[in-house]
Design an enzyme around this catalytic site. Sequence first.
Site, PDB file in Angstrom:
ATOM      1  CD  GLU A  89      -2.736  -1.101   2.706  1.00 51.11           C
ATOM      2  OE1 GLU A  89      -3.505  -1.954   3.020  1.00 51.11           O
ATOM      3  OE2 GLU A  89      -2.766  -0.260   3.403  1.00 51.11           O
ATOM      4  N   GLY A 151       5.295  -2.354   6.956  1.00 53.24           N
ATOM      5  CA  GLY A 151       7.061  -2.713   6.826  1.00 53.24           C
ATOM      6  C   GLY A 151       7.804  -1.926   8.459  1.00 53.24           C
ATOM      7  CD  GLU A 152      11.014  -1.360  11.788  1.00 49.65           C
ATOM      8  OE1 GLU A 152      10.486  -0.519  13.031  1.00 49.65           O
ATOM      9  OE2 GLU A 152      12.089   0.099  10.834  1.00 49.65           O
ATOM     10  CB  CYS A 323      -0.630  -0.334   9.058  1.00 55.24           C
ATOM     11  SG  CYS A 323       0.888  -1.221   8.761  1.00 55.24           S
TER      12      CYS A 323
HETATM   13  S1  SF4 Z   1       2.552  -1.945  13.062  1.00 60.84           S
HETATM   14 FE1  SF4 Z   1       2.955  -3.467  12.149  1.00 60.84          FE
HETATM   15  S2  SF4 Z   1       4.087  -2.572  10.756  1.00 60.84           S
HETATM   16 FE2  SF4 Z   1       4.570  -1.283  12.350  1.00 60.84          FE
HETATM   17  S3  SF4 Z   1       6.272  -2.225  12.907  1.00 60.84           S
HETATM   18 FE3  SF4 Z   1       4.346  -3.329  14.067  1.00 60.84          FE
HETATM   19  S4  SF4 Z   1       4.127  -5.306  13.072  1.00 60.84           S
HETATM   20 FE4  SF4 Z   1       5.195  -4.274  11.515  1.00 60.84          FE
END
Ligand code: SF4
Length: 366
Positions: A89, A151-152, A323
């Site tokens: 996205e 993602g991170e 997200c």
């Molecule tokens: S909120 Fe979702 S995208 Fe963001 S670090 Fe945590 S698991 Fe990953």
Amino acid sequence: MRIHDLKQRLREAGGGPSHEHRVLRLWSHALPRNSGKRPAQSFFPASLLAALPAIEAELAALARIHSIHPGADGSERLLVALADGQMVESVLLPRDGLCVSSQVGCAVGCQFCMTGRAGLLRQVSSGEIVAQVALARRRRPVRKVVFMGMGEPAHNLDNVMEAIELLGTAGNIGHKNLVFSTVGDPRVFERLLQGAVRPALALSLHTTRAALRRTLLPRAPGLTPEELVSEADRYARATGYPVQYQWTLLEGVNDGPDEIEGIVKLLSGRYGVLNMIPFNTVDGTDFRRPPWEHCRQIARTLLQRGILAKLRDSAGQDVDGGCGQLRARASEVRVALPRSARAEAVHADEQASAASTEFPMREEER
Ligand code: SF4
């Protein structure tokens, strides 16, 4: 395709640095080959001219828009299909911003996050990150890119840094308008300082209580909130860009007086701003969005206590604003949250927070 592979291809085809820069500039701005001052025919060497159609076709195939979901606030959520069929996205934000994804899925596994539920499926390449910007620029100007989508970014650091370097040079985006968002991976604080383009930093904090944070972000590095803020503050002072501390407000979880006291203690004198975003409700969670008036009162109290706090609403709430929600809906991913999660955890709703970081629908008046 990674950007260094693209550069290699251009060199092998006889391109020099100026040719490379022009290809990267045109691609990242979604401009046609002949839009420079000098026509392509007289600018590029013949060998590169011969190779360009195939290269351009590959770049165009990196990502395509699968569907567009306009929000009432002027945002546009784009479901982007990558060449192998995976989806990510991107979110076009009001005021020329774009939120991009850096991974398909995510390994941090925040129990509250739609993206984290499926785990990490694969990394998004630097080329695919820039391709998200190019796709967005076909629809609107983009002058700010925030790495707060799926993602991170710290878990895909080489690709993200490569994309940041291109976007901050040939992509013509101001360095402070490139925002790297992390849950607090310690490698980030060192590596980003070494880059040719140093982005601004956003840190997902969400609570001042170490134990609660470990529950909320179970596979985030184990730094305490104090350690995280200390590292982030050092980065901010080195770059000159204030840290954007992200805080998703969850009713009964992190919206109480104890957290207000914790924030005052933690952030007083720090070079940063606290972005508070009320939780954006998603299906299948027990978490609740606090009443807006309660959120306003928290922001007012913090301001009175000397903390630069902004209350914002997330972009595109009316179009699966959390997200990974669009992708999950498209993939028909349905995973039930553990019932126990509500007791201890919060839904950080990372990307929705991110989307609103600099582009408020409603910013609290002060
Ligand atoms: S909120 Fe979702 S995208 Fe963001 S670090 Fe945590 S698991 Fe990953």
